[in-house]
Motif scaffolding. Sequence first.
Motif, PDB file in Angstrom:
ATOM      1  N   PHE A  86     -30.795 -47.845  -6.600  1.00 44.08           N
ATOM      2  CA  PHE A  86     -30.140 -48.489  -5.455  1.00 44.08           C
ATOM      3  C   PHE A  86     -30.264 -47.623  -4.203  1.00 44.08           C
ATOM      4  O   PHE A  86     -30.514 -48.121  -3.103  1.00 44.08           O
ATOM      5  N   ALA A  87     -30.054 -46.322  -4.378  1.00 44.44           N
ATOM      6  CA  ALA A  87     -30.089 -45.428  -3.219  1.00 44.44           C
ATOM      7  C   ALA A  87     -31.479 -45.440  -2.574  1.00 44.44           C
ATOM      8  O   ALA A  87     -31.614 -45.486  -1.354  1.00 44.44           O
ATOM      9  N   ILE A  88     -32.527 -45.425  -3.416  1.00 45.16           N
ATOM     10  CA  ILE A  88     -33.887 -45.446  -2.869  1.00 45.16           C
ATOM     11  C   ILE A  88     -34.151 -46.770  -2.164  1.00 45.16           C
ATOM     12  O   ILE A  88     -34.650 -46.813  -1.039  1.00 45.16           O
ATOM     13  N   GLY A  89     -33.796 -47.863  -2.816  1.00 43.59           N
ATOM     14  CA  GLY A  89     -34.117 -49.188  -2.266  1.00 43.59           C
ATOM     15  C   GLY A  89     -33.362 -49.471  -0.987  1.00 43.59           C
ATOM     16  O   GLY A  89     -33.936 -49.916   0.005  1.00 43.59           O
ATOM     17  N   ARG A  90     -32.047 -49.179  -0.990  1.00 49.63           N
ATOM     18  CA  ARG A  90     -31.272 -49.507   0.196  1.00 49.63           C
ATOM     19  C   ARG A  90     -31.654 -48.596   1.354  1.00 49.63           C
ATOM     20  O   ARG A  90     -31.680 -49.001   2.500  1.00 49.63           O
ATOM     21  N   ASN A  91     -31.955 -47.345   1.042  1.00 53.74           N
ATOM     22  CA  ASN A  91     -32.302 -46.396   2.088  1.00 53.74           C
ATOM     23  C   ASN A  91     -33.616 -46.753   2.779  1.00 53.74           C
ATOM     24  O   ASN A  91     -33.734 -46.671   3.992  1.00 53.74           O
ATOM     25  N   THR A  92     -34.617 -47.139   1.989  1.00 53.06           N
ATOM     26  CA  THR A  92     -35.934 -47.381   2.592  1.00 53.06           C
ATOM     27  C   THR A  92     -36.131 -48.838   3.003  1.00 53.06           C
ATOM     28  O   THR A  92     -36.998 -49.131   3.809  1.00 53.06           O
ATOM     29  N   ARG A  93     -35.362 -49.717   2.420  1.00 46.75           N
ATOM     30  CA  ARG A  93     -35.561 -51.159   2.598  1.00 46.75           C
ATOM     31  C   ARG A  93     -37.002 -51.540   2.314  1.00 46.75           C
ATOM     32  O   ARG A  93     -37.618 -52.312   3.036  1.00 46.75           O
ATOM     33  N   LEU A  94     -37.537 -50.950   1.270  1.00 47.32           N
ATOM     34  CA  LEU A  94     -38.914 -51.246   0.881  1.00 47.32           C
ATOM     35  C   LEU A  94     -38.988 -51.470  -0.617  1.00 47.32           C
ATOM     36  O   LEU A  94     -38.120 -51.030  -1.369  1.00 47.32           O
ATOM     37  N   SER A  95     -40.053 -52.122  -1.041  1.00 46.70           N
ATOM     38  CA  SER A  95     -40.329 -52.252  -2.466  1.00 46.70           C
ATOM     39  C   SER A  95     -40.920 -50.931  -2.961  1.00 46.70           C
ATOM     40  O   SER A  95     -41.250 -50.066  -2.161  1.00 46.70           O
ATOM     41  N   PRO A  96     -41.053 -50.768  -4.309  1.00 49.73           N
ATOM     42  CA  PRO A  96     -41.312 -49.433  -4.851  1.00 49.73           C
ATOM     43  C   PRO A  96     -42.421 -48.616  -4.198  1.00 49.73           C
ATOM     44  O   PRO A  96     -42.175 -47.460  -3.828  1.00 49.73           O
TER      45      PRO A  96
END
Length: 468
Positions: A86-96
């Motif tokens: 969640f932290a990675i996704g919400r922070n970057t607003r990008l797919s993997p």
Amino acid sequence: MSEGHRPDPSVTAVGDADATRDAAAESRGHWSTRAGFILAAVGSAVGLGNMWRFPYVTAEGGGAAFVLFYIAVTFIMGIPIMMGEFAIGRNTRLSPIGAWRKIGGRAWVPFGYLFVLTGLIILGYYSVIAGWVARYALGALFAGFPAEAGEHFNQIATGAPAIAFHIGFMALTIAIVMGGVEKGIERASLLMMPTLFVLIVGLAVWVSTMSGSGQGYAFYLTPDFGELLRFDILAEATAQAFFSLSLGMGALLTFSSYLGKKQSLGQEAGIIAFADFGVAFTAGLLVFPIVFALGLQGAIGESTVGALFIALPSGFATIGTLGRVLGAVFFIALFIGALTSAISLLEVVTSSIIDEKGVSRRTAAIGAGVIIGLLGLWPATNLDALNAMDVVAGQVFLPLGGLAVAIFVGWVMKDPLEEVMQGMRPSARPWMVAWRWLLRIAAPVFLVLVLWTTVPAGWEAVRALFGD
Ligand code: TRP
């Protein structure tokens, strides 16, 4: 000019950046309600893994003792790693792929590709199984269960019928993902997940009235602690938890990239993990009593596929109309679970294509869906391939992906604490410090040990497929 009148450049800069980011989020899609996000994530988590795999691995792993163990892994490892995604996704607003690149630089991009590859493999065979489920549901509704369940399964499991249902299932999944985050995925989840809950709770209550069900509960809920001392069972529980929670391949990372900053990532992860476990546990309360009430105990632990697609249907066939109704409800619930999970798997690939190639959602969803459709032809014609894909992706790639997430958030991401603290009370900070240390040390050590036992199993499955 006095201090107070000069426009503060940093303030406008932040304001503008926010505005652009919001505009970007707008065009990328976002959840319109909190419930929409939670139900979509629960929809991803709850699927064949809960209702097909969980009862089976529980039976193999010593019943209630395994369940206790599974709870521990889910909450101690699952929730923290979910929060990491969640932290990675919400922070970057990008797919993997883009997310790994944005935070970690080029060296981390291969993990993005690993996630997409894992998604392709899992959905490739998941869709074939979902096709069987669809066929059984339709069969129960319109024809009833055939008495020779084993023979029937052999006829439909591979070849033309399997391919047809697999393609049909993929088409439906593509249609929903094409609709977008809000109008496709969120709407479908808001509709289907409550239906699923009602169906399985209803079934569990009904099943409790069948005579002979008591033995099933006893089998399920009496712990056999002897089994627990084996590390391979712990590893199995971990792999099962990852699969069931949709962890380790960026599904929840992608979903959280459509999320706003107001939500508490910890709270959402807790709700999702609890709901996922709740459904898995309820599935056990349903499957074991049915199995014992219908005298099918010999079938438990036979093979994963056998219990669900052969033993249960043959039991349903022996009790006539009641069996048809029970079976129809059971397989419809299973179908809903499979569909909402498939959506999240396809969304990872679709969203990665959109972010990387800049094509429209429609093109990306169809492109990804066709690739997976083709890939699924293999497991749809060869059950050994299906098994190998399940073992390699489920037992090796997912724990490996989880290990990457733990190390990445623990050591590489600059300020994961700042990201997770958004939407949380300041008093949660010490817990989040502990969370980071768990991702830094405990999770990697544990997951390396898990991989130590599952990699040989993966290797074995691949060798069985290609070797002699
Ligand atoms: N969690 C789903 C299940 O239990 C399957 C699934 C959906 C999944 N998305 C995933 C598994 C991502 C691993 C990774 O059936």
